[in-house]
Design an enzyme around this catalytic site. Structure first.
Site, PDB file in Angstrom:
ATOM      1  N   HIS A  71       0.835  -1.198   0.000  1.00 41.20           N
ATOM      2  CA  HIS A  71       0.000   0.000   0.000  1.00 41.20           C
ATOM      3  C   HIS A  71       0.870   1.249   0.000  1.00 41.20           C
ATOM      4  O   HIS A  71       2.084   1.178   0.074  1.00 41.20           O
ATOM      5  CB  HIS A  71      -0.980  -0.006   1.168  1.00 41.20           C
ATOM      6  CG  HIS A  71      -0.358   0.029   2.531  1.00 41.20           C
ATOM      7  ND1 HIS A  71       0.344  -1.037   3.064  1.00 41.20           N
ATOM      8  CD2 HIS A  71      -0.347   0.989   3.498  1.00 41.20           C
ATOM      9  CE1 HIS A  71       0.754  -0.732   4.282  1.00 41.20           C
ATOM     10  NE2 HIS A  71       0.357   0.491   4.562  1.00 41.20           N
TER      11      HIS A  71
ATOM     12  N   HIS B 266       4.685  -5.094  10.396  1.00 40.70           N
ATOM     13  CA  HIS B 266       5.170  -4.441  11.605  1.00 40.70           C
ATOM     14  C   HIS B 266       5.437  -5.450  12.709  1.00 40.70           C
ATOM     15  O   HIS B 266       4.810  -6.515  12.756  1.00 40.70           O
ATOM     16  CB  HIS B 266       4.148  -3.424  12.134  1.00 40.70           C
ATOM     17  CG  HIS B 266       3.978  -2.213  11.275  1.00 40.70           C
ATOM     18  ND1 HIS B 266       4.703  -1.058  11.477  1.00 40.70           N
ATOM     19  CD2 HIS B 266       3.168  -1.988  10.208  1.00 40.70           C
ATOM     20  CE1 HIS B 266       4.327  -0.156  10.568  1.00 40.70           C
ATOM     21  NE2 HIS B 266       3.402  -0.696   9.791  1.00 40.70           N
TER      22      HIS B 266
ATOM     23  N   HIS C  19      -7.535  -0.804   5.168  1.00 42.71           N
ATOM     24  CA  HIS C  19      -6.486   0.047   5.731  1.00 42.71           C
ATOM     25  C   HIS C  19      -6.262   1.231   4.793  1.00 42.71           C
ATOM     26  O   HIS C  19      -6.218   2.388   5.218  1.00 42.71           O
ATOM     27  CB  HIS C  19      -5.212  -0.761   5.913  1.00 42.71           C
ATOM     28  CG  HIS C  19      -4.097  -0.008   6.573  1.00 42.71           C
ATOM     29  ND1 HIS C  19      -4.167   0.433   7.870  1.00 42.71           N
ATOM     30  CD2 HIS C  19      -2.877   0.375   6.108  1.00 42.71           C
ATOM     31  CE1 HIS C  19      -3.046   1.064   8.182  1.00 42.71           C
ATOM     32  NE2 HIS C  19      -2.250   1.045   7.133  1.00 42.71           N
TER      33      HIS C  19
ATOM     34  N   HIS D 204       1.310   3.951   2.023  1.00 41.10           N
ATOM     35  CA  HIS D 204       1.909   4.656   3.157  1.00 41.10           C
ATOM     36  C   HIS D 204       3.429   4.639   3.042  1.00 41.10           C
ATOM     37  O   HIS D 204       4.034   3.609   2.696  1.00 41.10           O
ATOM     38  CB  HIS D 204       1.453   4.030   4.478  1.00 41.10           C
ATOM     39  CG  HIS D 204       0.005   4.267   4.773  1.00 41.10           C
ATOM     40  ND1 HIS D 204      -0.705   3.513   5.670  1.00 41.10           N
ATOM     41  CD2 HIS D 204      -0.872   5.196   4.276  1.00 41.10           C
ATOM     42  CE1 HIS D 204      -1.954   3.948   5.730  1.00 41.10           C
ATOM     43  NE2 HIS D 204      -2.080   4.968   4.886  1.00 41.10           N
TER      44      HIS D 204
ATOM     45  N   ASP E 174      -0.232  -4.174   6.119  1.00 41.70           N
ATOM     46  CA  ASP E 174      -0.927  -3.706   7.314  1.00 41.70           C
ATOM     47  C   ASP E 174      -2.341  -4.260   7.413  1.00 41.70           C
ATOM     48  O   ASP E 174      -3.174  -3.727   8.156  1.00 41.70           O
ATOM     49  CB  ASP E 174      -0.973  -2.178   7.347  1.00 41.70           C
ATOM     50  CG  ASP E 174       0.364  -1.577   7.788  1.00 41.70           C
ATOM     51  OD1 ASP E 174       1.302  -2.344   8.057  1.00 41.70           O
ATOM     52  OD2 ASP E 174       0.467  -0.339   7.843  1.00 41.70           O
TER      53      ASP E 174
ATOM     54  N   ASP F  35       5.844   4.434   5.027  1.00 42.12           N
ATOM     55  CA  ASP F  35       6.632   3.456   5.778  1.00 42.12           C
ATOM     56  C   ASP F  35       6.604   2.088   5.126  1.00 42.12           C
ATOM     57  O   ASP F  35       7.227   1.147   5.612  1.00 42.12           O
ATOM     58  CB  ASP F  35       6.163   3.374   7.240  1.00 42.12           C
ATOM     59  CG  ASP F  35       4.736   2.905   7.388  1.00 42.12           C
ATOM     60  OD1 ASP F  35       3.897   3.264   6.542  1.00 42.12           O
ATOM     61  OD2 ASP F  35       4.441   2.181   8.368  1.00 42.12           O
ATOM     62  N   HIS F  36       5.922   1.980   3.982  1.00 39.79           N
ATOM     63  CA  HIS F  36       5.943   0.751   3.187  1.00 39.79           C
ATOM     64  C   HIS F  36       6.446   0.998   1.761  1.00 39.79           C
ATOM     65  O   HIS F  36       6.977   0.076   1.137  1.00 39.79           O
ATOM     66  CB  HIS F  36       4.545   0.126   3.133  1.00 39.79           C
ATOM     67  CG  HIS F  36       4.074  -0.404   4.447  1.00 39.79           C
ATOM     68  ND1 HIS F  36       4.094  -1.753   4.762  1.00 39.79           N
ATOM     69  CD2 HIS F  36       3.620   0.230   5.545  1.00 39.79           C
ATOM     70  CE1 HIS F  36       3.644  -1.909   6.001  1.00 39.79           C
ATOM     71  NE2 HIS F  36       3.343  -0.721   6.497  1.00 39.79           N
TER      72      HIS F  36
END
Length: 354
Positions: free
Chosen positions: A141, A260, A198, A143, A222, A145-146
């Site tokens: 996805h 995570h 998400h 975001h 996520d 942090d990915h």
């Protein structure tokens, strides 16, 4: 022209100043679990989430956070161990405060695929150490942090494909994916599952383990964590329920590789939902022992998650009762949706996790 240019520069500076201020304000109050900030649909949430996901400010924040976390965890947030099969090595890469990227190596041909490379430098260093050629990027996805490392990695490895949903704004995307797509990269064979909730375009990837005499592997981003699930930023409880059902129907021996290291926090919360669950109690003890040494807790399996993950156990009467769900009409999906919504709301008030 000079006064006009000055006005433009002033407006741009003001936008950046206010934007960064709003983003930092959002993050600070989110961490304190302010209901106004963290509730999807809340005013502060909308501002912060828009800035993080839809503007350059989000990427700037991501880069700043990368620098901060590299200083805090110079060796990574967790001690990781590759999991090896016949011709396959799955290597978790600990990034940021609790993220995992995954490098999948075909040890026969010395080639690799990377999943969710948020830190291009860390991933590139690992590829160099392993002396493998990168064949492609899979992104669950949008975001940062990915996906934050996609463009930099792609610039270093010309012509590699970047897979992800076109419903998300995936950086560097070259190959949009849809539900049930089959992807072949070298000898790797993946199946895509579209799992919105998400984010509106969240997708997961299932690696066929058959060629490696291994179980299949789910790279769940996520959507699914050990004992938990990601927040419903861009989807309803019903949407998320159906996405979770998608992975719940996979084979029980499917390995779960989450985005995570949330296991300890999520399992502690699960204990408040189903305190008498023996499987949950045993898993939490195992995880706590691991985390005392900062050891990774992945992978789990789909079969395991169905035993203790409350987000996959919404059909359990005990959980429905504990969550106070009362629906007179005998509608299983409606009851389970209400249960998922109640579990999610309780989790959000328990601790803040993106």
């Amino acid at each position: 022209m000079r006064p006009r240019n000055n006005r433009i520069m002033f407006s741009l500076a003001a936008f950046i100043f206010l934007g960064v201020g709003a983003l930092l304000f959002y993050r600070r109050y989110s961490a304190k679990r302010s209901s106004m900030a963290t509730r999807p649909g809340g005013f502060l949430f909308k501002i912060g989430y828009f800035l993080y996901t839809r503007t350059r400010l989000g990427y700037m924040y991501h880069l700043k956070n990368l620098t901060k976390m590299r200083q805090k965890f110079p060796e990574g947030h967790s001690v990781v161990t590759p999991v090896e099969f016949q011709g396959l090595k799955i290597c978790p890469i600990p990034l940021l405060e609790d993220n995992y990227s995954y490098v999948l190596i075909d040890t026969t041909d010395s080639v690799a695929v990377v999943v969710d490379p948020s830190d291009a430098e860390a991933v590139q260093n690992f590829l160099t150490e392993e002396n493998v050629k990168l064949l492609g990027i899979l992104t669950t996805h949008k975001h940062w942090d990915h996906s934050g490392g996609n463009s930099t990695i792609k610039s270093r490895h010309r012509n590699i494909p970047v897979y992800g949903s076109s419903s998300d704004s995936i950086p560097g995307l070259t190959h949009p994916v849809s539900d049930e797509d089959r992807i072949q990269i070298g000898n790797f064979n993946f199946t895509v599952k579209f799992t919105p909730g998400h984010t509106r375009g969240h997708s997961v990837y299932i690696l066929d383990g058959t060629p490696y005499s291994a179980p299949d592997s789910l790279f769940s981003g996520d959507l699914l964590f050990i004992g938990g699930s990601g927040r419903m930023f861009e989807g309803s409880p019903l949407t998320m329920l159906r996405s979770l059902d998608t992975v719940c129907h996979l084979r029980d021996d499917t390995l779960v590789w989450p985005g995570h290291e949330y296991a300890r926090d999520d399992l502690k919360f699960a204990m408040t939902v189903e305190p008498d669950n023996i499987s949950l109690q045993n898993k939490l003890k195992w995880v706590e022992d691991k985390r005392k040494e900062r050891l990774m807790t992945c992978p789990s399996t789909i079969g395991e998650e169905k035993l203790y993950n409350p987000f996959l156990r919404t059909s359990e009467g005990k959980i429905q009762q504990n969550m106070g769900v009362k629906i007179e009409k005998d509608d299983s999906e409606k009851i389970r949706t209400a249960t998922l919504a109640a579990v999610r709301q309780s989790k959000d008030s328990h601790s803040y996790r993106l």
